[in-house]
Design a protein around this motif. Sequence first.
Motif, mmCIF file in Angstrom:
data_model
loop_
_atom_site.group_PDB
_atom_site.id
_atom_site.type_symbol
_atom_site.label_atom_id
_atom_site.label_comp_id
_atom_site.label_asym_id
_atom_site.label_seq_id
_atom_site.Cartn_x
_atom_site.Cartn_y
_atom_site.Cartn_z
ATOM 1 N N GLU A 147 0.897 -1.095 0.067
ATOM 2 C CA GLU A 147 0.091 -0.146 0.013
ATOM 3 C C GLU A 147 0.774 1.278 0.095
ATOM 4 O O GLU A 147 0.667 2.212 -0.743
ATOM 5 C CB GLU A 147 -0.785 0.062 1.124
ATOM 6 C CG GLU A 147 -1.834 1.201 1.108
ATOM 7 C CD GLU A 147 -2.470 1.337 2.498
ATOM 8 O OE1 GLU A 147 -3.414 2.112 2.992
ATOM 9 O OE2 GLU A 147 -2.411 0.516 3.538
ATOM 10 N N SER B 261 2.529 1.577 -3.518
ATOM 11 C CA SER B 261 1.515 2.081 -4.510
ATOM 12 C C SER B 261 1.172 3.606 -4.181
ATOM 13 O O SER B 261 0.980 4.237 -5.201
ATOM 14 C CB SER B 261 0.080 1.121 -4.210
ATOM 15 O OG SER B 261 -0.720 1.729 -4.935
ATOM 16 N N ASN C 27 -1.252 4.525 -13.783
ATOM 17 C CA ASN C 27 -2.299 3.727 -12.824
ATOM 18 C C ASN C 27 -3.426 3.501 -13.662
ATOM 19 O O ASN C 27 -4.923 3.455 -13.009
ATOM 20 C CB ASN C 27 -2.724 4.999 -11.854
ATOM 21 C CG ASN C 27 -3.453 4.368 -10.593
ATOM 22 O OD1 ASN C 27 -3.005 3.349 -10.192
ATOM 23 N ND2 ASN C 27 -4.656 5.194 -10.157
ATOM 24 N N TRP D 53 -3.944 0.077 -15.093
ATOM 25 C CA TRP D 53 -4.079 -1.277 -14.932
ATOM 26 C C TRP D 53 -3.778 -1.762 -13.474
ATOM 27 O O TRP D 53 -2.992 -1.095 -12.765
ATOM 28 C CB TRP D 53 -3.068 -2.044 -15.625
ATOM 29 C CG TRP D 53 -3.303 -1.600 -17.312
ATOM 30 C CD1 TRP D 53 -2.316 -0.755 -18.086
ATOM 31 C CD2 TRP D 53 -4.343 -2.118 -18.095
ATOM 32 N NE1 TRP D 53 -2.950 -0.898 -19.323
ATOM 33 C CE2 TRP D 53 -3.987 -1.395 -19.615
ATOM 34 C CE3 TRP D 53 -5.303 -2.870 -17.957
ATOM 35 C CZ2 TRP D 53 -4.900 -1.683 -20.557
ATOM 36 C CZ3 TRP D 53 -6.288 -3.263 -19.096
ATOM 37 C CH2 TRP D 53 -5.821 -2.391 -20.298
ATOM 38 N N ASN D 54 -4.729 -2.517 -12.960
ATOM 39 C CA ASN D 54 -4.656 -3.104 -11.677
ATOM 40 C C ASN D 54 -3.864 -4.489 -11.687
ATOM 41 O O ASN D 54 -4.295 -5.372 -12.365
ATOM 42 C CB ASN D 54 -5.971 -3.316 -11.150
ATOM 43 C CG ASN D 54 -5.989 -3.843 -9.478
ATOM 44 O OD1 ASN D 54 -4.963 -3.939 -9.128
ATOM 45 N ND2 ASN D 54 -6.981 -4.257 -9.036
ATOM 46 N N THR D 55 -2.734 -4.382 -11.068
ATOM 47 C CA THR D 55 -1.527 -5.394 -11.409
ATOM 48 C C THR D 55 -1.536 -6.310 -9.987
ATOM 49 O O THR D 55 -0.733 -6.983 -9.762
ATOM 50 C CB THR D 55 -0.342 -5.116 -11.916
ATOM 51 O OG1 THR D 55 0.244 -4.237 -11.020
ATOM 52 C CG2 THR D 55 -0.373 -4.717 -13.118
ATOM 53 N N GLU D 56 -2.316 -5.952 -9.004
ATOM 54 C CA GLU D 56 -2.339 -6.336 -7.707
ATOM 55 C C GLU D 56 -2.195 -7.855 -7.664
ATOM 56 O O GLU D 56 -3.167 -8.673 -8.232
ATOM 57 C CB GLU D 56 -3.435 -5.749 -6.712
ATOM 58 C CG GLU D 56 -3.135 -6.417 -5.457
ATOM 59 C CD GLU D 56 -4.150 -5.819 -4.406
ATOM 60 O OE1 GLU D 56 -4.438 -6.005 -3.316
ATOM 61 O OE2 GLU D 56 -5.173 -4.958 -4.811
ATOM 62 N N THR E 131 -6.261 -6.348 -14.588
ATOM 63 C CA THR E 131 -7.450 -5.636 -15.061
ATOM 64 C C THR E 131 -7.412 -4.103 -15.223
ATOM 65 O O THR E 131 -6.652 -3.554 -14.601
ATOM 66 C CB THR E 131 -8.571 -5.964 -14.077
ATOM 67 O OG1 THR E 131 -8.164 -5.484 -12.731
ATOM 68 C CG2 THR E 131 -9.037 -7.529 -14.110
ATOM 69 N N ARG F 217 -8.555 -0.472 -14.477
ATOM 70 C CA ARG F 217 -9.088 0.394 -13.424
ATOM 71 C C ARG F 217 -10.195 1.257 -14.186
ATOM 72 O O ARG F 217 -10.229 1.481 -15.353
ATOM 73 C CB ARG F 217 -8.073 1.274 -12.751
ATOM 74 C CG ARG F 217 -7.327 0.582 -11.806
ATOM 75 C CD ARG F 217 -6.309 1.379 -11.003
ATOM 76 N NE ARG F 217 -5.537 0.566 -9.775
ATOM 77 C CZ ARG F 217 -4.470 0.508 -10.122
ATOM 78 N NH1 ARG F 217 -3.883 0.746 -11.224
ATOM 79 N NH2 ARG F 217 -3.833 -0.395 -9.104
ATOM 80 N N ASP G 139 -9.815 6.932 -12.537
ATOM 81 C CA ASP G 139 -8.600 6.647 -11.605
ATOM 82 C C ASP G 139 -7.202 6.599 -12.424
ATOM 83 O O ASP G 139 -6.021 6.884 -11.861
ATOM 84 C CB ASP G 139 -8.479 5.218 -11.189
ATOM 85 C CG ASP G 139 -9.385 5.229 -9.872
ATOM 86 O OD1 ASP G 139 -10.259 6.195 -9.573
ATOM 87 O OD2 ASP G 139 -10.041 4.212 -9.700
#
Length: 488
Positions: A117, A120, A219, A221-224, A240, A242, A246
Amino acid sequence: MRSGYSLEQQLRACREKAQTSEVIEYVDRGLSGEFLDRPALNKLRQDLREGILSKVVCLDPDRLSRKLMNQLIVSEEIEKKVELVFVNGEYQRTPEGMLFYQLRGAIAEFEKKKITERMSRGRIQKARQGKVIRDYQIYGYDYDKEKEQLVINSYEASVVRTIFELFTSPKSDVQGINGIARYLTNQGIPTKRNAKQWHRQVVRQILMNKAYVGEFFQNRWNTEGMLANKYGSSDKVKMTARPQEDWIQVPCPKIIEIEQYEHTQAILKESRRRWRGTSKHEYLLSGLVRCEECGNTMTGRRAKNWGSYHREYTDVKNTAGAKNKGCGNRVNCEKLDDEVWNELIRWLNNPEELIESLNDFKDSQHSYEKMVLERIGIELNRIKTGRNRLINLLTSDEFFQEVDVRDKLKELKEKEVNLLKDKKEIETKLKEEQGKGIINTKLLEKATTYYLSHGTDRLNIVNKRDIIRSIVKEIRVDCNYNVEIITL
């Protein structure tokens, strides 16, 4: 094991704890403990099943996994076969000992999440300051680490311009994405990763990348959960997108003009039809003609009539499995070709008239879409009112068939979902078209210059086709031979 400067210290501590030189070391260098599917850990578990090991020494429980659930699974699997020993702290197989063990695992997992976190949050803050947080390996750009910005690579930028030029103004020997990929390979131009072979997907990604017109987003793409997951596993997480709000836009030097980029996107939407395999006989409007009656594309063919052959465009599909066989619409090839080409010549000689008529079409089209949005809004309000009435009915003391009411609520919900989907599509389309004309003046000027430089007498079918495809998106013909030319 942790990667970095402390790795050897961790290994030394484990060897001292083992108190023997007969050891096998299982080290996953640079891989995240977030995943179970890691090469060295897999080898450890395999050796346990084969009975090779007598004891397992580990620095900390979080070296087995950063997730508490996975940690418990692996530790139980080990203890069924051999003794499990930790360098930093021991635990007993008692309720108190297991509680302590699980608390340590939960804290390790929490620590991992907090580190992720913080990292990020730091990257997002940098992006909002206009900085590029890492080297994204975008063809045409280099990454300046000191300034944290993208800078143009002059050689690669020239290749990018060539790719866009070949796609929007194709040569006879270089057509479509596959043709461009083969051309770049044959020219010996290396890819960003210095590969000799260009793939069509790489060319497509370049043609679709908005960074080349100065619009670069971070920011996005969500690569978590994807970090270091190189080997594939049941817990693999897919990247996925975002929500668009965002995304963070940062400055990026421009390589391609926005007009050429927009023209490219319009052609890409039609590329499957435009660049399919060539037939034995050439047709000027191949891939552009569509039947207004049934919606089928109309392909060129030779047909026999009263003992003589003639060419025509038809919507009839004789291929096996064709969903729509067509309504039988047929149009004389030479007649339609001449009509469309003559109209194009008139446009090229009077470009101002074309732009004006297209702008009028754009305004009327947007008026229709806004009218549809208004109708959808009214329907959504009706659904909301109807749902409230049904819910009130469910909570009242009146006699009614509860099943019927619930079925009606389900029906209203499905209708609402479909309406909201249609609304989003129309709003997205209007947003994309905002500030953008159907055809750009510069593109029309380019087509005009190309046409005038060749002269009518010297234009062959390939030259004519290139000019038509630089302006026309689709040609619709009904059974009464009413022709509508739709531009890009």
